[in-house]
Enzyme design. Structure first.
Site, short mmCIF file in Angstrom:
data_model
loop_
_atom_site.label_atom_id
_atom_site.label_comp_id
_atom_site.label_asym_id
_atom_site.label_seq_id
_atom_site.Cartn_x
_atom_site.Cartn_y
_atom_site.Cartn_z
N HIS A 97 -8.43 -34.52 23.55
CA HIS A 97 -7.75 -33.75 24.61
C HIS A 97 -8.79 -33.18 25.58
O HIS A 97 -9.72 -32.50 25.14
CB HIS A 97 -6.96 -32.59 24.01
N HIS A 149 -8.50 -40.23 20.40
CA HIS A 149 -7.63 -39.04 20.45
C HIS A 149 -8.47 -37.82 20.80
O HIS A 149 -9.03 -37.15 19.93
CB HIS A 149 -6.92 -38.86 19.10
N GLU A 182 2.10 -34.18 12.13
CA GLU A 182 0.79 -33.51 12.08
C GLU A 182 0.83 -32.39 11.05
O GLU A 182 -0.09 -32.24 10.26
CB GLU A 182 0.44 -32.95 13.48
ZN LIG Z 1 -3.87 -34.06 19.61
#
Ligand SMILES: [Zn+2]
Length: 341
Positions: free
Chosen positions: A16, A14, A202
């Site tokens: 970005h 994960h 999240e």
């Molecule tokens: Zn993320």
């Protein structure tokens, strides 16, 4: 022990791209574009693009992406940023990484979808050759975007499936844009054979987790911190073997939990939920995988054996065919044996 953490082989699932640009590169590219920066030097700039202490919320955290977005509007920049991220990760002995990015966010100044995706793939190919690091890409649909744009990501991305692209994701403000808005796009992605991971739970909205699994076909969940609020959701994750991509330092920064003591990772592991550890954004969160593991050891009493188990979970959760997972397991095992682990 911390020296060993630096050396052991790792997996990142994960990460970005726009949140993980080298600050020096971003600074250089912004100046080249003639951007007026209200900072004296690179040191001050670094503070501008990364969260040093805690910030107030995910919304605050997302503000750090305004500068990165300005530099991902040219193909050569995107290729360079991808290549440099992989170079940095290879120095930390990361063996395999899934890099995610939203093609539409790089199309603000005229780049086409294909130019964006092929620039990332070129950077990945070059890094594989030079640093022997394996990688794949995950295409992000943005929550605030229309369902039609998400459909386009799925449709346009199809020709790269299995050629560097392995999955689609949904990211962005979870509070105002629930998963069901993008149901059609993810149904199509599922039918076309994409793997699916969804940012969900999240910052508190637990119902986004079952919605992502049941309506959007998620095989993995980004973060999933809110699952702790509902035993039924934890049961669903366990039963369907859904892996969580947890990012402890980022999660603390965005106030996903009030304090480290409330971080639910131990409970998830005890409940038999598959947990993986990732960075989210190396630059914005000012982190590395070593730091994430160190953080778990320092604050939650994780042992090196616990960390190795988490790395093995990452291999299992990777969007790779079984044969490639076996290959990763083999090279990881060989390297760990050097440290008698
Ligand atoms: Zn993320």
């Amino acid at each position: 022990m911390k020296e060993i953490l630096k050396k052991i082989p790792k997996i990142e699932l994960h990460c970005h791209l726009d949140g993980s640009i080298r600050p020096e590169t971003m600074y250089e590219l912004l100046l080249k574009e003639g951007e007026k920066l209200e900072v004296k030097d690179i040191k001050e700039f670094e503070k501008l693009v990364s969260v040093r202490e805690e910030c107030d919320s995910l919304k605050e955290y997302l503000k750090k992406f305004s500068y990165p977005l300005k530099v991902v509007q040219r193909g050569e920049n995107i290729e360079r940023i991808t290549y440099e991220l992989l170079e940095d990760l290879s120095k930390q002995n990361v063996k395999y990484v899934e890099i995610r990015f939203a093609p539409f966010l790089s199309m603000e100044k005229g780049l086409s979808f294909d130019e964006v995706v092929s620039s990332v793939l070129k950077g990945m190919d070059r890094a594989k050759e030079e640093f022997n690091i394996l990688s794949n890409a995950i295409l992000i649909c943005m929550r605030y975007d229309s369902g039609e744009n998400s459909l386009k990501v799925v449709e346009y991305g199809e020709k790269y499936l299995g050629k560097g692209v392995v999955a689609v994701d949904l990211a962005g403000n979870e509070h105002d844009f629930p998963p069901e808005i993008h149901k059609e796009a993810f149904q199509l992605a599922y039918e076309k054979g994409y793997n699916i991971t969804i940012h969900a739970g999240e910052t508190g909205i637990v119902e986004n987790i079952p919605k992502s699994v049941e309506l959007l076909h998620a095989k993995r969940i980004g973060h999933g911190i809110a699952a702790i609020k509902d035993p039924k959701v934890m049961e669903l994750l366990k039963e369907k073997n859904i892996f969580l991509e947890m990012c402890p330092i980022s999660n603390l920064q965005t106030k996903s939990v009030d304090s480290i003591e409330d971080y639910p990772i131990r409970t998830y592991l005890e409940e038999g939920i598959g947990v993986t550890i990732n960075t989210d954004n190396t630059t914005v969160s000012n982190t590395t995988l070593d730091k994430e593991y160190e953080f778990l050891m320092d604050n939650l009493g994780f042992s090196i054996e616990d960390i190795i188990k988490l790395i093995d979970n990452s291999v299992e959760a990777a969007f790779l065919p079984q044969s490639e997972k076996e290959y990763l397991r083999k090279i990881i095992k060989e390297e760990l044996s050097i440290y008698k682990l």
